[in-house]
Design a protein around this motif. Structure first.
Motif, PDB file in Angstrom:
ATOM      1  N   VAL A 197       0.833  -1.205   0.000  1.00 33.29           N
ATOM      2  CA  VAL A 197       0.000   0.000   0.000  1.00 33.29           C
ATOM      3  C   VAL A 197       0.870   1.259   0.000  1.00 33.29           C
ATOM      4  CG1 VAL A 197      -1.645   1.328   1.390  1.00 33.29           C
ATOM      5  CG2 VAL A 197      -2.000  -1.116   1.037  1.00 33.29           C
ATOM      6  N   ILE A 198       1.933   1.263   0.802  1.00 34.66           N
ATOM      7  CA  ILE A 198       2.836   2.413   0.842  1.00 34.66           C
ATOM      8  C   ILE A 198       3.508   2.617  -0.518  1.00 34.66           C
ATOM      9  CG2 ILE A 198       5.020   3.239   1.811  1.00 34.66           C
ATOM     10  CD1 ILE A 198       4.120   2.008   4.486  1.00 34.66           C
ATOM     11  N   CYS A 199       3.968   1.542  -1.136  1.00 40.16           N
ATOM     12  CA  CYS A 199       4.617   1.665  -2.450  1.00 40.16           C
ATOM     13  C   CYS A 199       3.629   2.122  -3.517  1.00 40.16           C
ATOM     14  CB  CYS A 199       5.251   0.341  -2.842  1.00 40.16           C
ATOM     15  SG  CYS A 199       6.724  -0.049  -1.875  1.00 40.16           S
ATOM     16  N   CYS A 228       1.809   9.150  -6.213  1.00 39.33           N
ATOM     17  CA  CYS A 228       2.255  10.543  -6.027  1.00 39.33           C
ATOM     18  C   CYS A 228       3.338  10.918  -7.031  1.00 39.33           C
ATOM     19  CB  CYS A 228       2.763  10.746  -4.604  1.00 39.33           C
ATOM     20  SG  CYS A 228       1.466  10.663  -3.363  1.00 39.33           S
ATOM     21  N   ILE A 229       4.256  10.032  -7.288  1.00 38.51           N
ATOM     22  CA  ILE A 229       5.320  10.306  -8.252  1.00 38.51           C
ATOM     23  C   ILE A 229       4.749  10.459  -9.653  1.00 38.51           C
ATOM     24  CG2 ILE A 229       7.340   9.287  -9.388  1.00 38.51           C
ATOM     25  CD1 ILE A 229       8.099   8.139  -6.625  1.00 38.51           C
ATOM     26  N   MET A 230       3.851   9.548 -10.051  1.00 33.79           N
ATOM     27  CA  MET A 230       3.263   9.637 -11.385  1.00 33.79           C
ATOM     28  C   MET A 230       2.389  10.881 -11.534  1.00 33.79           C
ATOM     29  SD  MET A 230       4.440   7.272 -13.238  1.00 33.79           S
ATOM     30  CE  MET A 230       3.329   7.429 -14.622  1.00 33.79           C
ATOM     31  N   LYS A 231       1.641  11.239 -10.491  1.00 37.47           N
ATOM     32  CA  LYS A 231       0.793  12.422 -10.556  1.00 37.47           C
ATOM     33  C   LYS A 231       1.639  13.684 -10.686  1.00 37.47           C
ATOM     34  CE  LYS A 231      -2.964  14.771  -8.248  1.00 37.47           C
ATOM     35  NZ  LYS A 231      -3.821  14.857  -7.086  1.00 37.47           N
ATOM     36  N   SER A 232       2.700  13.791  -9.901  1.00 43.24           N
ATOM     37  CA  SER A 232       3.554  14.972  -9.983  1.00 43.24           C
ATOM     38  C   SER A 232       4.270  15.041 -11.331  1.00 43.24           C
ATOM     39  CB  SER A 232       4.563  14.997  -8.834  1.00 43.24           C
ATOM     40  OG  SER A 232       5.450  13.914  -8.944  1.00 43.24           O
TER      41      SER A 232
END
Length: 58
Positions: A35-37, A43-47
């Motif tokens: 879940v954390i990964c 978040c990385i893909m959205k940013s």
């Protein structure tokens, strides 16, 4: 060698992996890590997508 042990495992060989409490502990541990990964990847893909969109808007 205890029941449930494998020779090729990188994990410690003295833990009784076949016991229910170990299965529950490691099951929950891997679910939490998954879940954390997934959240971190989201978040990385959205940013990345937002920064790419901002770059093309200029």
């Amino acid at each position: 060698m205890l029941h449930g042990e494998t020779v090729h495992s990188p994990l410690p060989q003295d833990l009784p992996w076949f016991q229910a409490d170990h299965a529950v502990f490691f099951g929950v541990l891997y679910i939490v890590l998954f879940v954390i990964c997934c959240g971190l990847g989201y978040c990385i893909m959205k940013s990345w997508c937002e920064s790419r969109r901002d770059h093309h808007a200029q």
